[in-house]
Design an enzyme around this catalytic site. Structure first.
Site, short mmCIF file in Angstrom:
data_model
loop_
_atom_site.label_atom_id
_atom_site.label_comp_id
_atom_site.label_asym_id
_atom_site.label_seq_id
_atom_site.Cartn_x
_atom_site.Cartn_y
_atom_site.Cartn_z
N HIS A 138 0.86 -1.20 0.00
CA HIS A 138 0.00 0.00 0.00
C HIS A 138 0.89 1.24 0.00
CE1 HIS A 138 -3.44 2.50 0.62
NE2 HIS A 138 -3.77 2.19 1.87
N HIS A 172 -2.25 -2.44 -9.54
CA HIS A 172 -3.28 -1.84 -8.70
C HIS A 172 -4.50 -2.73 -8.70
CE1 HIS A 172 -5.99 1.24 -7.07
NE2 HIS A 172 -4.89 1.87 -6.70
N ASP A 209 2.46 5.48 -6.47
CA ASP A 209 3.72 5.43 -5.73
C ASP A 209 4.95 5.48 -6.62
OD1 ASP A 209 1.91 3.35 -3.59
OD2 ASP A 209 2.81 5.26 -2.99
C1 SDX Z 1 -1.55 2.15 -3.31
O1 SDX Z 1 -6.25 0.66 -3.29
C2 SDX Z 1 -5.78 1.84 -3.54
O2 SDX Z 1 -6.43 2.71 -4.09
C3 SDX Z 1 -4.36 2.08 -3.06
C4 SDX Z 1 -3.73 3.42 -3.46
C5 SDX Z 1 -4.36 4.59 -2.75
O3 SDX Z 1 -4.35 5.70 -3.28
O4 SDX Z 1 -4.78 4.40 -1.58
O5 SDX Z 1 -3.89 3.59 -4.87
C6 SDX Z 1 -2.25 3.46 -3.13
O6 SDX Z 1 -1.46 1.39 -2.39
C7 SDX Z 1 -1.04 1.80 -4.67
C8 SDX Z 1 -0.41 0.36 -4.74
C9 SDX Z 1 1.01 0.41 -4.13
N1 SDX Z 1 1.56 -0.95 -4.04
C10 SDX Z 1 2.58 -1.36 -4.84
O7 SDX Z 1 3.06 -0.67 -5.74
C11 SDX Z 1 3.11 -2.75 -4.51
C12 SDX Z 1 3.28 -3.55 -5.80
N2 SDX Z 1 1.93 -3.82 -6.35
C13 SDX Z 1 1.38 -5.13 -6.09
O8 SDX Z 1 1.69 -5.68 -4.84
C14 SDX Z 1 -0.09 -5.22 -6.52
O9 SDX Z 1 -0.19 -4.71 -7.78
C15 SDX Z 1 -1.18 -4.61 -5.64
C16 SDX Z 1 -1.07 -5.03 -4.23
C17 SDX Z 1 -1.13 -3.12 -5.71
C18 SDX Z 1 -2.52 -5.08 -6.21
O10 SDX Z 1 -2.53 -6.41 -6.06
P1 SDX Z 1 -3.75 -7.40 -6.42
O11 SDX Z 1 -4.90 -6.65 -6.99
O12 SDX Z 1 -4.00 -8.25 -5.23
O13 SDX Z 1 -3.15 -8.21 -7.61
P2 SDX Z 1 -2.27 -9.54 -7.45
O14 SDX Z 1 -1.18 -9.37 -6.42
O15 SDX Z 1 -3.20 -10.67 -7.26
O16 SDX Z 1 -1.53 -9.63 -8.86
C19 SDX Z 1 -2.25 -10.08 -10.03
C20 SDX Z 1 -1.15 -10.55 -10.98
C21 SDX Z 1 -0.18 -11.54 -10.33
O17 SDX Z 1 0.37 -12.33 -11.37
P3 SDX Z 1 -0.16 -13.89 -11.53
O18 SDX Z 1 0.12 -14.55 -10.18
O19 SDX Z 1 -1.63 -13.74 -11.85
O20 SDX Z 1 0.70 -14.40 -12.66
O21 SDX Z 1 -0.34 -9.43 -11.38
C22 SDX Z 1 1.00 -9.60 -10.90
C23 SDX Z 1 0.91 -10.65 -9.81
O22 SDX Z 1 2.16 -11.33 -9.69
N3 SDX Z 1 1.43 -8.32 -10.35
C24 SDX Z 1 2.67 -7.84 -10.41
C25 SDX Z 1 2.64 -6.60 -9.76
N4 SDX Z 1 1.41 -6.36 -9.32
C26 SDX Z 1 0.66 -7.43 -9.69
N5 SDX Z 1 3.81 -8.36 -10.96
C27 SDX Z 1 4.93 -7.59 -10.82
N6 SDX Z 1 4.97 -6.40 -10.21
C28 SDX Z 1 3.86 -5.87 -9.66
N7 SDX Z 1 3.91 -4.69 -9.07
#
Ligand code: SDX
Length: 376
Positions: free
Chosen positions: A220, A259, A313
């Site tokens: 997050h 996201h 971010d």
């Molecule tokens: C914020 O919710 C909000 O609005 C939050 C926010 C706000 O203003 O409050 O926008 C602020 O928190 C933004 C997000 C910051 N977090 C990060 O940057 C951390 C990296 N991102 C990931 O951890 C992820 O994208 C999330 C947590 C943000 C979202 O995750 P989801 O929706 O649970 O998706 P997931 O983890 O299930 O991923 C789906 C697929 C997976 O691949 P498969 O297993 O299906 O093959 O996408 C891949 C993931 O591995 N994936 C990524 C990735 N994010 C998702 N692969 C590489 N790098 C990434 N960043």
């Protein structure tokens, strides 16, 4: 019982009039106003008024709001003493969570959440937040505290208290835009945490303490600090390809990308990218921006097809670095702004409250006999 959705993905938990997000189109509006309009024409203070009142203020309303917020810049001596008692090596997010929680100890009526009282508490906490963060940072650096300057706006005064000198107009405006962009975003994890806590009719300090705890997480708000760690680990633009591909191959998440809602580029990332590019050129950090941009190109090629794009971010890291903020202050910056959104959601939740208590899908055994310990 509704179908089970892991992580509550796609589940509507309540109604809101604050942020509208279209994840497919990459659209964000605060009370219907496109985020790009606000980041280019508004201020953080005016944006918070909009979020709390569901309309823009008149000139005199904004003057009154600014006056009340600036009066809250100053901390009581009890809080200054508490800041000085904190260990200097504490992470600023742990310090902020502890200090916001401690604000309850000076409040003669901490549990009062009547809407007009809650509004007043929200102004006080929002006004205190920059001073809490700036004073903890100066405490850990062994520097004297700088009294707030109530002639300065929220963003400008924070940079003044942090650095002991007034920021340039450009830096102050850039930081104000960052505050606007981070203020609210629907039922993100930390906002939902705050809503869950206040829905028991608990108090504002407990709700905000929970929200800060949630925001710290690397999935997050903590991601912006993770982005800077990544940028520092990549020695040059040319090394970005091997670094990113290595992480993807190991199924490591690239911080600042992806996201739960956006499956297009986060519109805040677009605004922050412009800021990052300009500030990097102004401050001799062009290599840092070039690394960020190169990472985005690689991720576009490799994972855009999976709906993974830069989020808020990613470019906030370069922007905050160019403004001169230390890496471990990045997430506190997110929190400082999001206290505005969180308090708006507390007000909204209490206007039509219902205790949050989701169902659980039990997948364990039934009617299991109790085995005495000497038979286990
Ligand atoms: C914020 O919710 C909000 O609005 C939050 C926010 C706000 O203003 O409050 O926008 C602020 O928190 C933004 C997000 C910051 N977090 C990060 O940057 C951390 C990296 N991102 C990931 O951890 C992820 O994208 C999330 C947590 C943000 C979202 O995750 P989801 O929706 O649970 O998706 P997931 O983890 O299930 O991923 C789906 C697929 C997976 O691949 P498969 O297993 O299906 O093959 O996408 C891949 C993931 O591995 N994936 C990524 C990735 N994010 C998702 N692969 C590489 N790098 C990434 N960043």
């Amino acid at each position: 019982m509704s179908d089970y959705s892991k992580g509550l993905e796609g589940v509507v938990a309540a109604e809101t009039e604050m942020s509208f997000i279209d994840g497919q189109k990459g659209v964000l509006e605060y009370v219907g106003i496109p985020i790009g309009e606000l980041s280019s024409k508004s201020t953080f203070e005016e944006t918070v008024f909009l979020l709390w009142n569901k309309r823009l203020p008149t000139k005199s309303e904004l003057e009154t709001f600014n006056k009340d917020l600036r009066a809250a810049y100053t901390l009581p001596q009890t809080m200054i003493d508490r800041i000085k008692a904190l260990p200097k090596e504490a992470h600023p997010m742990h310090a902020l969570r502890t200090l916001v929680s401690a604000l309850a100890l000076d409040d003669k009526d901490p549990n009062n959440i009547e809407l007009d009282v809650l509004r007043h508490k929200s102004v006080t906490i929002l006004g205190h937040a920059p001073t809490l963060i700036a004073y903890f940072d100066r405490h850990r650096r062994g520097l004297d505290f700088i009294k707030p300057d109530t002639s300065l706006g929220f963003a400008q005064n924070f940079l003044y208290m942090l650095n002991g000198e007034k920021p340039t107009e450009t830096m102050a405006r850039a930081f104000d835009i960052c505050m606007i962009l981070h203020a609210d975003h629907g039922f993100n994890n930390s906002t939902f945490a705050a809503k869950v806590i206040i829905s028991t009719l608990s108090d504002v300090y407990s709700a905000l303490t929970g929200a800060i705890g949630s925001l710290r997480g690397p999935l997050h708000g903590g991601a912006n600090e993770g982005v800077m760690v990544m940028l520092n680990e990549i020695g040059s633009v040319d090394e970005a390809e091997a670094y990113v591909m290595g992480k993807l191959e190991r199924k490591d998440k690239i911080m600042g990308f992806g996201h739960r809602v956006y499956k297009a580029k986060d519109p805040r990332a677009t605004d922050l990218q412009k800021l990052a590019k300009q500030l990097a050129e102004d401050t001799g950090n062009s290599e840092l921006y070039a690394k960020s941009h190169r990472i985005e190109e690689i991720m576009e090629r490799e994972v855009a097809s999976k709906g993974i794009y830069p989020n808020v971010d990613f470019y906030s890291a370069t922007t905050y670095h160019c403004i001169g903020l230390k890496l471990d202050l990045f997430t506190p910056m997110f929190a400082m702004s999001r206290i505005g959104g969180w308090c708006g959601h507390l007000l909204e939740q209490l206007e039509d409250n219902r205790l949050f208590r989701p169902a659980a899908k039990y997948v364990g055994p039934h009617e299991v006999a109790y085995t005495p310990i000497d038979q286990r």
